[in-house]
Write a protein that holds these residues in place. Sequence first.
Motif, mmCIF file in Angstrom:
data_model
loop_
_atom_site.group_PDB
_atom_site.id
_atom_site.type_symbol
_atom_site.label_atom_id
_atom_site.label_comp_id
_atom_site.label_asym_id
_atom_site.label_seq_id
_atom_site.Cartn_x
_atom_site.Cartn_y
_atom_site.Cartn_z
ATOM 1 N N TYR A 223 0.836 -1.211 0.000
ATOM 2 C CA TYR A 223 0.000 0.000 0.000
ATOM 3 C C TYR A 223 0.873 1.265 0.000
ATOM 4 O O TYR A 223 0.776 2.119 -0.878
ATOM 5 C CB TYR A 223 -0.847 -0.004 1.273
ATOM 6 N N ILE A 224 1.750 1.354 1.007
ATOM 7 C CA ILE A 224 2.586 2.558 1.151
ATOM 8 C C ILE A 224 3.513 2.705 -0.046
ATOM 9 O O ILE A 224 3.603 3.791 -0.643
ATOM 10 C CB ILE A 224 3.423 2.478 2.452
ATOM 11 N N ALA A 225 4.174 1.623 -0.393
ATOM 12 C CA ALA A 225 5.146 1.698 -1.500
ATOM 13 C C ALA A 225 4.461 2.129 -2.787
ATOM 14 O O ALA A 225 5.043 2.857 -3.594
ATOM 15 C CB ALA A 225 5.825 0.344 -1.680
ATOM 16 N N SER A 226 3.185 1.717 -2.974
ATOM 17 C CA SER A 226 2.512 2.060 -4.232
ATOM 18 C C SER A 226 2.210 3.563 -4.308
ATOM 19 O O SER A 226 1.909 4.086 -5.375
ATOM 20 C CB SER A 226 1.228 1.244 -4.414
ATOM 21 N N ILE A 227 2.310 4.255 -3.175
ATOM 22 C CA ILE A 227 2.155 5.719 -3.191
ATOM 23 C C ILE A 227 3.525 6.397 -3.189
ATOM 24 O O ILE A 227 3.808 7.267 -4.006
ATOM 25 C CB ILE A 227 1.350 6.197 -1.956
ATOM 26 N N ARG A 228 4.384 5.970 -2.279
ATOM 27 C CA ARG A 228 5.634 6.703 -2.058
ATOM 28 C C ARG A 228 6.749 6.267 -3.017
ATOM 29 O O ARG A 228 7.506 7.097 -3.527
ATOM 30 C CB ARG A 228 6.096 6.467 -0.614
ATOM 31 N N ASP A 229 6.831 4.967 -3.268
ATOM 32 C CA ASP A 229 7.946 4.463 -4.076
ATOM 33 C C ASP A 229 7.410 3.969 -5.416
ATOM 34 O O ASP A 229 7.446 2.768 -5.719
ATOM 35 C CB ASP A 229 8.653 3.329 -3.324
ATOM 36 N N PHE A 230 6.894 4.879 -6.172
ATOM 37 C CA PHE A 230 6.305 4.490 -7.451
ATOM 38 C C PHE A 230 6.328 5.684 -8.391
ATOM 39 O O PHE A 230 6.384 6.829 -7.946
ATOM 40 C CB PHE A 230 4.872 4.006 -7.210
ATOM 41 N N TRP A 231 6.260 5.404 -9.687
ATOM 42 C CA TRP A 231 6.340 6.476 -10.674
ATOM 43 C C TRP A 231 5.065 7.313 -10.664
ATOM 44 O O TRP A 231 3.970 6.772 -10.524
ATOM 45 C CB TRP A 231 6.539 5.903 -12.080
ATOM 46 N N ARG A 232 5.219 8.611 -10.854
ATOM 47 C CA ARG A 232 4.090 9.530 -10.894
ATOM 48 C C ARG A 232 4.084 10.325 -12.183
ATOM 49 O O ARG A 232 5.144 10.657 -12.712
ATOM 50 C CB ARG A 232 4.223 10.557 -9.767
ATOM 51 N N VAL A 233 2.879 10.679 -12.609
ATOM 52 C CA VAL A 233 2.701 11.568 -13.748
ATOM 53 C C VAL A 233 2.082 12.846 -13.182
ATOM 54 O O VAL A 233 1.227 12.764 -12.300
ATOM 55 C CB VAL A 233 1.714 10.932 -14.759
ATOM 56 N N CYS A 234 2.515 14.002 -13.647
ATOM 57 C CA CYS A 234 1.888 15.229 -13.142
ATOM 58 C C CYS A 234 1.832 16.306 -14.216
ATOM 59 O O CYS A 234 2.464 16.192 -15.273
ATOM 60 C CB CYS A 234 2.612 15.732 -11.892
ATOM 61 N N SER A 235 1.063 17.341 -13.922
ATOM 62 C CA SER A 235 0.899 18.453 -14.862
ATOM 63 C C SER A 235 0.278 19.618 -14.098
ATOM 64 O O SER A 235 -0.256 19.427 -13.006
ATOM 65 C CB SER A 235 -0.056 18.037 -15.983
ATOM 66 N N GLY A 236 0.351 20.809 -14.683
ATOM 67 C CA GLY A 236 -0.251 21.980 -14.027
ATOM 68 C C GLY A 236 -0.949 22.850 -15.056
ATOM 69 O O GLY A 236 -0.654 22.756 -16.247
#
Length: 565
Positions: A223-236
């Motif tokens: 659970y935690i790793a899937s939030i903290r230690d995982f790739w993210r996509v972002c935009s603004g």
Amino acid sequence: MPEYSLSPTGEKFQLPDQKDYLKELERLKMLVNSQRSLKREIVIVMGVGFVGAVMAAVVADAEDSKGNSTKFVIGMQRPSIRSFWKIPLINRGLSPISTEDPEVALMIDRCVNRKKTLTATYTYDALKFADVVIVDVQCDYLKESLGNVRNGQAEMKALEESFEIIATHISPNTLVLIETTVAPGTTEQIAYPIMRKVFRKRRINTDPLLAHSFERVMPGKNYIASIRDFWRVCSGVNEEARSRVIQFLREVINTEKYPLTVLDRPIESETAKIVENSYRATILAFLDEWSHFAEQNGVDLMKVINSIKVRPTHSNIIFPGPGIGGYCLPKDGGLGLWAYRHIHGFEDDIFKITPLAIDINDTRALHVAQLTRDALRNMGRPIASAEILVLGASYREDVGDTRYSGSELIVRRLTEMGAELRVHDPYVLHWWEFEKQDEYPASSHSLKRFFRGQEKLKDLRVEQDLKETLHGMDAVIFAVRHQPYLTLDPDEVVNQAGGPIAVIDCFALLDDAKIRRYFELGCEVKGLGRGHVKRIKDQVREEKEKVLTENVRQGLRLKARNKAQ
Ligand SMILES: NC(=O)c1ccc[n+]([C@@H]2O[C@H](COP(=O)([O-])OP(=O)(O)OC[C@H]3O[C@@H](n4cnc5c(N)ncnc54)[C@H](O)[C@@H]3O)[C@@H](O)[C@H]2O)c1
């Protein structure tokens, strides 16, 4: 009359009244002042559900290179009857989520009680302290009929309300990060205009700093790793929002090891989330027809899948369980279809595969009821009034999340067919989809409306004592691959049930040795995608016949010998 919110363990919490709000605001003010003096940023996480509660803990746990906490997090939750209990629980340092990942409970306890970087509240006034607001409220997709995602609509109300509330309270330079999975176009075409309008009313002339970065949470062991230690996509929505979100994510998640992907516009990161989940829904749905093929032609789909998986190019092929549940996969493609028409105004029908996949997944569980009916019939027992135990209520293994689980449909269909259902799940204390089926997820949302004879299911309780529950069952349905079910011994199951039963394997839990043993014990076995069980059944029958014939022969020989003497 005071109103109460009930936690899953049955603890009652009175909803706040007017006086409580004033006191709560004072409490927050004091906390925020002392946290600011420690140079910590104030982060409000709006919606402390399955995603928000854990994201709040991850942010609260963040430290700089010298080991100092850099953020103070206020988890904010509506004081609704359904959800208010999460606030007092978090404030004791307890996780509102039951999960196999021990890190979730430890982290919440650590941040609340030791680091003092996490608290939870019900007052929207908290928003005025925010440097960053993270939006983790839900955005549902309501289907009007079973197995037809086209006939539905995105439920934007909670989200639209949240944007208005946020814009009413925040300071103009607060970064608002939308993590909710939204219909592509929402950030720029719904959130932005709503917030801008409120800003203008407040005589704020700058534009809201809106960003989007979706969650890839995998509830369960990681659970935690899937939030903290995982790739993210972002935009603004603009340059400033983009650089602020990049900076923020770098400070709270492990972007060194899992680099960020920054997309040009929010509609691109919103689309990325919808495509990602539609892709997953599609590869699962595609196997449904091969699952039927397998059942009818003596093939074990699980072995077929495992043999294909070894090819690196095909390593993500997965066995589809009894319905593809969870909150996301059944709805996300629908948000895409809805956005095309209702946000972007197109009339043509470009979507073929995405809706088909969701429709197949949404109805796959119904086949389990047919297998159960057939297995019982082979044992000479009618489905009507048969006592059936479903093992597993959640949508996947080792989690307590029951949203859109295949098991719900299995229970509903079998009940409609006249069976008496029992349910066991080590991770689920209350199956609200049944216990509160008239109001949960909302009065008009319950899947109850697609089936007849569902009233008594309000009394369905999730059993915790497996041995006790097995007693007197006619059939056992292995619906979820929960750890405790993988090691169940057929002899013990049959013994506890009090005799041979029908066994339905929905998730390839049973290996061939166990299937064989169930047959040897006089049971009937059927399984989704498990056509080879018939072969094992025939082998066991032949062996039994051989032993029988040998016994008869021996008996005759003995008789003849006795006669001769
Ligand atoms: N659960 C998952 O596995 C998962 C994975 C990836 C993405 N997501 C996405 O994350 C988002 C949140 O999902 P979730 O599973 O946490 O949902 P959830 O229903 O568990 O949590 C949402 C919370 O927001 C609260 N809320 C609603 N309106 C509010 C308001 N105005 N103010 C404050 N709180 C409010 C609700 O009471 C609830 O507690 C969804 O868009 C979902 O699609 C979920």
